[in-house]
Design a protein around this motif. Structure first.
Motif, PDB file in Angstrom:
ATOM      1  N   PHE A  73      43.772  43.992  47.398  1.00 47.55           N
ATOM      2  CA  PHE A  73      43.671  43.409  46.064  1.00 47.55           C
ATOM      3  C   PHE A  73      42.466  43.965  45.316  1.00 47.55           C
ATOM      4  N   VAL A 129      42.147  45.756  41.527  1.00 48.65           N
ATOM      5  CA  VAL A 129      41.531  45.124  40.356  1.00 48.65           C
ATOM      6  C   VAL A 129      40.142  45.655  40.024  1.00 48.65           C
ATOM      7  N   SER A 188      45.113  42.619  37.728  1.00 50.74           N
ATOM      8  CA  SER A 188      45.659  41.909  38.888  1.00 50.74           C
ATOM      9  C   SER A 188      47.183  41.867  38.894  1.00 50.74           C
TER      10      SER A 188
END
Length: 393
Positions: A22, A26, A232
């Motif tokens: 993740f 991002v 995201s």
């Protein structure tokens, strides 16, 4: 992203939600050079100003701008802000007056609005505001929704035939922040429900809707404008990940908030991690008109009376159940006949209190089977459910 895809099967699991993956998605920079029609990048978010009107004056220019907006929502930060989307804020004030009247009428009637990701009753909500607005004040409605920014970005993301819905949200002084989440469709599901959908549906879901918000008052950061985590939306397992506490903690440590002026508008990919912020002000009732624009493709080809089907087959389902028919077979019959999705509905009557979505017709029929209801009992419950779904102006 390639490594992630290589280890993912056709179905996501919670083990697929790795914070390092993740962060790799991002923790990136939004480059203004990649978006020549934008005026600036603020907190990683693209901001478009009044000069956009000149660019969209010709059909070719409009297409070029829409292509950029689609790229920004897909491969860019996932959010765009239109400064001065409503250059004449008088129409915003007229709409605000109509919304305030609706809220006052709800309170007088003792209506407490539910919420999807915040405590019910903490804020003031007007569900189904679109048709209420149109029938209450058609002149102002026409002036408001004649706004070309709404059409520009809706067509850019969804193409023609899009369907607008609207929910007015007022976060009162002291109103607490929402939990970080993604939005409709898969974002309105529990973790267990979202895991039941294959990975390719997780990729498809964001292309079916567009989220937007029109500021109906000035929103300095102290009033708690929406929290966003740019980029995201590009994380494949995000509809599972937003339920995980360590992802929530990361969001809480890294989100951005952009102050807005009355008449500004923000639109974002529904897969973007976001949530309304806490209103720390003493006296500002932060009002936004939340727009959810849906693809015209989200419909079946034929009209089917599923309620009539449920009434017709239920006695036979009861008989099959009594004869020992296995549960999977019964569920298969219900899936082919009953409405298996909770939306669209009337959220005044069918509120998401106690969950993210109301009970579906299919869930109701299965509950009836488990409890052994009589056909007459189910008939009355189906009638009540249909009534809850109906818009009542």
């Amino acid at each position: 992203m390639t490594v992630f895809a290589a280890r993912t099967t056709g179905w996501f699991t919670t083990d697929d939600c790795r914070l390092e993956d993740f962060r790799a998605v991002v923790e990136t920079t939004t480059d203004l050079a990649d978006h020549p029609y934008a005026d600036e990048v603020r907190e990683g978010v693209l901001v478009y100003g009044p000069r956009l009107r000149d660019h969209v004056a010709s059909p070719a220019g409009r297409r070029d701008v829409q292509a950029e907006l689609a790229r920004a929502l897909t491969d860019g930060p996932g959010i765009v802000v239109f400064a001065g989307a409503f250059p004449d804020t008088a129409v915003v004030d007229r709409a605000t007056a109509a919304f305030e009247t609706m809220i006052a009428e709800q309170k007088a009637a003792g209506v407490v609005g539910g919420d999807h990701f915040a405590k019910p009753g903490a804020n003031d909500r007007v569900w189904g505001a679109l048709d209420k607005f149109a029938t209450r004040d058609p002149a102002t409605f026409a002036d408001y929704y004649g706004n070309d920014v709404i059409a520009l970005v809706s067509e850019a993301w969804l193409g023609r035939g899009y369907q607008v819905t609207s929910q007015v949200n007022v976060v009162n002084p002291g109103g607490k922040a929402q939990v970080a989440h993604r939005d409709y469709h898969l974002g309105f599901m529990s973790e267990e429900q979202s895991l039941a959908y294959p990975a390719h549906v997780h990729r498809l879901s964001p292309a079916l809707t567009l989220q937007g918000a029109v500021a109906h008052c000035d929103m300095p950061v102290v009033t708690g404008p929406t929290m966003y985590l740019p980029h995201s939306q590009k994380y494949p397992a995000g509809y599972v990940a937003f339920h995980q506490p360590h992802f929530t903690a990361y969001f809480d440590a890294h989100f951005v908030q952009l102050p807005l002026r009355k008449g500004d508008a923000a639109f974002f990919n529904p897969a973007l991690f976001h949530g309304a912020g806490t209103n720390h002000s003493a006296d500002v009732r932060r009002m936004a008109n939340l727009l959810q624009v849906s693809s015209g493709f989200g419909r079946a080809m034929e009209t089917v009376d599923r309620t009539a089907m449920c009434r017709a087959i239920y006695p036979f389902l009861l008989a099959q159940q009594a004869a020992g028919t296995d549960e999977r077979t019964l569920r298969n019959v219900v899936a082919a006949s009953a409405e298996g999705y909770a939306f669209p509905t009337n959220l005044d009557r069918d509120q998401p209190i106690g969950g993210l979505a109301p009970e579906t017709q299919a869930e109701l029929v299965l509950r009836a089977l488990r409890a052994g209801w009589t056909p007459a009992h189910l008939d009355s419950e189906l009638t009540a459910q249909v009534e809850r779904h109906t818009s009542a102006l």
